[in-house]
Enzyme design. Structure first.
Site, PDB file in Angstrom:
ATOM      1  N   LYS A  78       0.865  -1.182   0.000  1.00 42.89           N
ATOM      2  CA  LYS A  78       0.000   0.000   0.000  1.00 42.89           C
ATOM      3  C   LYS A  78       0.902   1.233   0.000  1.00 42.89           C
ATOM      4  O   LYS A  78       1.917   1.258   0.699  1.00 42.89           O
ATOM      5  CB  LYS A  78      -0.884  -0.022   1.249  1.00 42.89           C
ATOM      6  CG  LYS A  78      -1.909   1.108   1.332  1.00 42.89           C
ATOM      7  CD  LYS A  78      -2.754   0.968   2.613  1.00 42.89           C
ATOM      8  CE  LYS A  78      -3.841   2.021   2.691  1.00 42.89           C
ATOM      9  NZ  LYS A  78      -4.653   1.887   3.923  1.00 42.89           N
ATOM     10  N   SER A 153      -9.638   1.737   3.082  1.00 44.65           N
ATOM     11  CA  SER A 153      -8.816   2.543   2.216  1.00 44.65           C
ATOM     12  C   SER A 153      -7.774   1.752   1.431  1.00 44.65           C
ATOM     13  O   SER A 153      -7.254   2.236   0.431  1.00 44.65           O
ATOM     14  CB  SER A 153      -8.097   3.599   3.048  1.00 44.65           C
ATOM     15  OG  SER A 153      -7.184   2.979   3.945  1.00 44.65           O
ATOM     16  N   SER A 177      -9.728  -0.672   7.264  1.00 40.16           N
ATOM     17  CA  SER A 177      -9.153  -0.468   5.931  1.00 40.16           C
ATOM     18  C   SER A 177      -8.450  -1.689   5.334  1.00 40.16           C
ATOM     19  O   SER A 177      -8.078  -1.662   4.165  1.00 40.16           O
ATOM     20  CB  SER A 177      -8.163   0.701   5.954  1.00 40.16           C
ATOM     21  OG  SER A 177      -8.864   1.915   5.972  1.00 40.16           O
TER      22      SER A 177
END
Lengths: 485, 477
Positions: A78, A153, A177
């Protein structure tokens, strides 16, 4: 099956038996990325050259007989984890060109374990969002249905695993997330106990809630990834000195005789009927495996979203103050004086959702409001933690839906922040209490969208978490599907 | 109406740790701009602070030396504000739960002692420095100082005059330097002071409206600024006006305070607990360990010097201005057992020479043991006090042992009665007129005869013996 579709443990065997090489796996992964990423947009930055270099190095290590469980395995990160020499944007204009001079601890650990980093994945800006729509770099789409969001997210990391663009990935989880996009993308996603994995090098959103965890294709891979990233880090004062077991030893163990709590507050009105029936089926499966499921109460659950949206924005308002255009990152040159420079850099550098949360947090911490908001929220957070302590006195684990609904349409909730915030209603409590949680696939909607079930255990009981998730994954009579793009 | 000033002081002291409070960068002053920085003290994304334990050690030391209660669990907070030399947009400090509270120091005032309360001591990181270029529209930021450890010492509003304020400051300064935890350099900003000051009618309980004073860079500044501010507020009150609550800067060149411009808007620092750091738990063992490292403090030392060495309080004050000087004095006394004579030599000749050479006591070419040996030579009659001055000069220049100098130069005192008698006879013979005058009652001439004897013996004559013999001879003849 293509190499990029396999799991870590499957590839590990092939590598060990010289049936394939890391370079071949990496090639398969990049072939897939080139074929589908235009449609999905999992990645913000690809690290192709470095990846092949690392893959060749890994192959040499394997030949020398030095390969570990992750040697030569292509992994995506990420874009919130700092990578030395590779830009780390956090999905934001303000960090569009930021190249960290250091690796985050998790990256260092995976590097040392021989992993091959293939790229940085898309995310909601500064991890603020539940759909990966707030990214400065565009929307990521759900590999199961390109009209739908992948969750957020960490949407890019989830989509990349679901679409076989990598073997596994890392995400970060502040209020769901990792677990929410894992559920919406039909894969496994875990948030470890707060303090189990170092946060050093993780761009902070809400420091008391943030935790890094893996996205994998199955629970065994999750255990392998956790083995590599867990453990005390002298660079993170909040990481905990505690023994780390070999989590793979918990894979395939029976849960016979366990007590599993079903918190009544998590089966509320508004939950999607297809999600509800899939989770109810999961409860039956767990009982089939010899565990006793009993209704429990976590009385402060109804306050979770409210507590979270005070504490997380408060911490964020302070954490994001450093993006001021002075030392690095985007700076507007239109300002006439210092105040102007601050205002214009931050106004142009941050997106709407980030600004909204900075304003909420700034307000919640301001004098005259602090006691009513931040302090009160912290107090209720303590009560919530006690709810869980109480529950784990009699339960080995807790089972809940991961999300109230399956993946929704792109754009559907962008104009309604409150609806968006409710996407995390089942995942937030875990961050507030600091306990570990995992989402594993438990079925599909009629439209073919994946549904996830969430398991929770007590602090530092990731072993038991792997055990129940693995038992469920192995023994449930469940149709396995693969996303087709 | 008679007004009474109410003053509280906030002192920031930079701790003498080698590295910064939350990273491994050097704290050394004067390095090239931004050369002592790293991703942590620059506030890059994703970095985390890790506490330097030495900072806590030092703070506990100060807390114990000022009789504070140590909070066994104390926490970190963030103070949020935007400024280019504040890299993270917040300062890590202590707010709701500081490490130490409720202490005091005793300040010597006009022979008596005044006790000034300490509200709290807390730890925090320093900010960087902004440098504004006057010739072009540009500002520069040097982050070498960002993350250097500070302690803030907040006094109770117990101070009632400028003198008391400065006395309190000197006392804190002295303790910090004695403990070896701060270099006390006010010019480099290692020891900074802000003041809160208000006036109230004498006898009134309630505090008046206060002003905050900043930009005082020496004890003298503090003295003058407080004196000025007392007069200013008194004038306002006496003419029926009201003091405005504001921050004022001391302008030393004009000798006035004036309101700080540009930063009028009240800051809301939005303090909250720093989630990146765990609370500090201070155990009994930790406190005991630190206690062992605390030396005797100046005030106690002074009292002991007066009591055990029987020297005047003034001497004790001078001799304890630094730990090293006090140690030098004590080492001298230990080796000569003449406390007052040792005090005279240290305060006079040693300090005088040091001042001339711009040296500290550590740089003295004459060691305490050598000085003691020289004093012993006076005491056992080997040399006279006058010759000793000459010997000391030589010791200072060459570092030689006093005995060696005395031998080399043949400075041993003449104590042989025979040779002294010869010398005296000689003097009396060559000055018959004076002898006559003396006998007729002009006793002042006795000194003249002693001087003549000394001249002949080139100062080496034992003065006591000369006196005795001379008296005898003059009364006999």
């Amino acid at each position: 099956m293509e190499l990029n579709q396999l799991t870590i443990h499957e590839l590990q065997k092939k590598l060990k038996n010289s049936e394939t090489t890391s370079v071949e796996i990496t090639e398969a992964v990049f072939k897939r990325i080139e074929a589908v990423d235009d449609k999905i947009h999992s990645f913000v930055t690809l690290m192709k050259d470095e990846a092949f270099e690392e893959a060749r190095e890994a192959d040499k290590e394997i030949q020398r007989g030095n390969g570990g469980p992750l040697t030569g395995i292509p992994i995506a990160l990420k874009d919130i984890m700092c990578t030395k020499g590779t830009r780390t944007t956090c999905g934001s204009h303000i960090l569009e060109n930021f190249i960290p001079p250091y690796d985050s601890t998790v990256v260092k650990r995976l590097r040392d374990a021989g992993a091959v980093f293939i790229g940085k994945t898309n995310m909601d800006e500064f991890a603020m969002g539940s759909s990966t729509e707030t990214s400065y770099f565009g929307v990521t789409k759900n590999p199961w249905d390109l009209e739908k969001i992948p969750g957020g997210s960490s949407g890019g990391s989830a989509a990349a695993v679901a679409a076989d663009q990598c073997i596994a990935s890392l995400g970060s989880d502040t209020g769901g997330s990792i677990r929410q996009p894992a559920a919406l993308c039909g894969i496994v996603g875990m948030k470890p106990t707060y303090g189990r994995v170092s946060r050093f090098g993780l761009v902070a959103f809400a420091s008391s809630l943030d935790q890094i965890g893996p996205f994998t294709k199955d629970v065994e891979d999750c255990a392998i990834m956790l083995n590599a990233i867990a453990g005390y880090d002298p660079n993170d004062s909040t990481s905990v000195h505690a023994d780390i077991p070999d989590y793979t030893e918990y894979v395939s163990k029976s849960i016979e005789g366990w007590t599993v709590g079903i918190p009544k507050e998590y089966f509320i009105e508004g939950i999607d009927p297809e999600v509800l029936s899939a989770v109810e089926a999961a409860i039956k499966e767990v009982e089939h495996m010899g565990a006793q499921c009993k209704e429990i109460s976590l009385p402060h659950s109804e306050y979770c979203v409210a507590i979270y949206y005070v504490i997380a924005p408060s911490e964020a308002s302070s954490n994001l103050a450093r993006y001021d255009g002075v030392r690095y990152g985007f700076r507007s040159d239109a300002g006439r004086d210092l105040m102007d420079m601050y205002k214009m850099s931050r106004s142009a550098g941050f997106g709407d959702e980030v600004k909204r949360r900075i304003m909420i947090g700034t307000h919640a911490l301001s004098s005259g409001y602090y006691d009513a908001y931040y302090k009160k929220a912290s107090q209720v957070r303590t009560l919530l933690r006690k709810d869980f302590d109480e529950a784990f006195r009699t339960c080995d684990a807790i089972l809940t839906p991961s999300t109230p609904t399956p993946a929704f349409n792109i754009g559907e909730k962008m104009d309604d922040p409150l609806q968006m915030y409710l996407c995390d209603v089942f995942t937030i409590s875990c961050n507030l209490a600091g306990i570990p949680g995992i989402s594993v696939p438990c079925g599909y909607t009629e439209a073919g969208l994946p549904i996830g079930v969430q398991f929770l255990t007590g602090h530092f009981e990731e072993g038991k978490l792997i055990q129940i998730a693995s038992a469920y994954e192995k023994n449930a009579t469940l149709e396995r599907r693969r996303a087709t793009i | 109406m008679e007004y009474e000033p109410v003053i509280g002081l906030e002192v920031h002291a930079q701790l003498l740790t080698k590295t910064k409070i939350f990273c491994g960068c050097s704290t050394q002053f004067g390095a090239a701009p931004n050369s002592h920085t790293c991703p942590i003290c620059i506030g890059m994304p994703g970095i985390l602070p890790v506490l330097n334990k030495k900072v806590v050690d030092y703070t506990i030391k100060m807390a114990l030396a000022t009789h504070c209660n140590i909070n066994r669990e104390n926490t970190w907070a963030r103070k949020n504000y935007f400024y280019p030399d504040l890299p993270k947009g917040y300062q890590i400090t202590q707010f709701a739960e500081p490490i130490a509270e409720h202490g005091y120091v005793d300040v010597e005032m006009n022979g008596g002692k005044k006790r000034i309360g300490i509200t709290r001591i807390h730890m925090e990181e320093d900010a960087g420095k902004s440098i504004h270029d006057e010739h072009q529209p540009a500002s520069y930021v040097d982050l070498n100082r960002a993350g250097v450890p500070l302690i803030e010492i907040v006094s109770e509003p117990d101070i009632r005059s400028a003198e008391e304020g400065v006395g309190y400051l000197r006392r804190l300064h002295e303790i910090l330097v004695y403990l070896g935890i701060c270099d006390g350099n006010m010019e480099e900003g290692s020891f900074r002071c802000d003041a809160n000051i208000s006036l109230r009618p004498k006898g009134e309980e309630k505090f008046g409206i206060r002003a905050e004073l900043k930009n005082m860079n020496s004890f003298r500044h503090v003295q003058r600024a407080l004196e000025y501010e007392i007069k200013r507020q008194q004038y306002i009150l006496e003419s029926g006006g009201e003091v405005i609550q504001e921050t004022r800067l001391w302008d030393d060149s004009q000798g006035v305070t004036h309101p700080m411009r540009g930063k009028e808007e009240a800051h809301d620092y939005r303090y909250f607990p720093d989630p990146d750091l765990v609370s500090i738990v201070v155990s009994d063992e930790w406190i005991e360990e630190i206690k062992k490292t605390i030396p005797e403090l100046p005030l106690e030392k002074r009292e002991r010097f007066v009591n055990t060495y029987d020297i005047p309080p003034y001497d004790a004050v001078v001799l304890t201005t630094s730990r090293e000087l006090a140690d030098f004095y004590e080492e001298t006394v230990k080796n000569c057992r003449k406390p007052k004579i040792a005090s005279n030599w240290v305060m006079g000749d040693v300090l005088g020479h040091l001042k001339e050479d711009k040296k500290d006591i550590e740089g003295s070419p004459v060691s305490a043991v050598s000085l003691a040996k020289m004093i012993n030579l006076i005491e056992d009659g080997t040399i006279s006090g006058k010759i000793a001055k000459e010997v000391f000069e030589e010791m200072w220049k060459t570092g030689k042992e006093p005995k060696k100098i005395v031998e080399e130069r043949g400075l041993i005192q003449i104590t042989d009665t025979g040779s002294l008698e010869n010398a005296i006879d000689n003097v009396l013979k060559t000055n018959p007129a004076q002898v006559e005058e003396y006998k007729q009652g002009k006793e002042k001439l006795f000194g003249f005869f002693v001087g003549q004897v000394m001249k002949i013996t080139r100062g080496k004559a034992n003065p006591k013996l000369v006196n005795e013999l001379l008296k005898k001879k003059l009364s006999a003849s």
